[in-house]
Design an enzyme around this catalytic site. Structure first.
Site, PDB file in Angstrom:
ATOM      1  CG  HIS A  75      -1.741   1.183   1.430  1.00  0.00           C
ATOM      2  ND1 HIS A  75      -3.078   1.214   1.100  1.00  0.00           N
ATOM      3  CD2 HIS A  75      -1.447   2.402   1.941  1.00  0.00           C
ATOM      4  CE1 HIS A  75      -3.559   2.404   1.399  1.00  0.00           C
ATOM      5  NE2 HIS A  75      -2.587   3.151   1.917  1.00  0.00           N
ATOM      6  CD  GLU A  76       1.726   3.825   3.581  1.00  0.00           C
ATOM      7  OE1 GLU A  76       2.087   4.880   3.006  1.00  0.00           O
ATOM      8  OE2 GLU A  76       0.637   3.731   4.158  1.00  0.00           O
ATOM      9  CG  HIS A 109       0.324   6.150  -0.930  1.00  0.00           C
ATOM     10  ND1 HIS A 109      -0.775   6.785  -1.476  1.00  0.00           N
ATOM     11  CD2 HIS A 109      -0.133   5.461   0.146  1.00  0.00           C
ATOM     12  CE1 HIS A 109      -1.851   6.487  -0.764  1.00  0.00           C
ATOM     13  NE2 HIS A 109      -1.486   5.680   0.228  1.00  0.00           N
TER      14      HIS A 109
END
Length: 118
Positions: free
Chosen positions: A11-12, A15
């Site tokens: 997820h990170e 980004h």
């Protein structure tokens, strides 16, 4: 727990990858017991790119949930793989939805953000 941390990592990273693709420098990512955040040194140049950077994490979480759901159907629901994949689905759905709701809350509080028409 390993699946949850792996999901937060992906997820990170999503980004950060989208931010770098938008021309922003990423200082790194920080992980805490139930989450994390990416350190992006400057804002993306346009609201559209800011939206893409913000949406990348929840989008990949929802993709991981869908993939886990598809894989879970190949296993017995009560078996270890089926249970683990079921937990992966729930965790990623919660992370994806929570991130979208949190972005809406920040926008409603007056902070700039790409979600919810702001």
């Amino acid at each position: 727990m390993v699946l949850l941390y792996g999901s937060v990592l992906v997820h990170e990273l999503s980004h950060s990858v989208v931010a770098r693709g938008s021309g922003c420098r990423c200082a790194g990512s920080c992980f805490i017991p139930l989450g994390g955040f990416s350190e992006i040194e400057r804002e993306p140049p346009t609201p559209g790119r800011e939206f893409l950077v913000s949406a990348a994490g929840p989008a990949i979480s929802l993709v991981l949930a869908a993939a886990g759901f598809g894989l879970a159907r190949a296993f017995h629901p009560g078996g270890v793989p089926g249970v683990l994949l079921g937990q992966l689905v729930v965790a990623n759905l919660l992370v994806g939805i929570f991130n979208m709701l949190l972005a809406c809350r920040w926008t409603a509080a007056g902070c700039s953000g790409p979600w919810c028409g702001s």
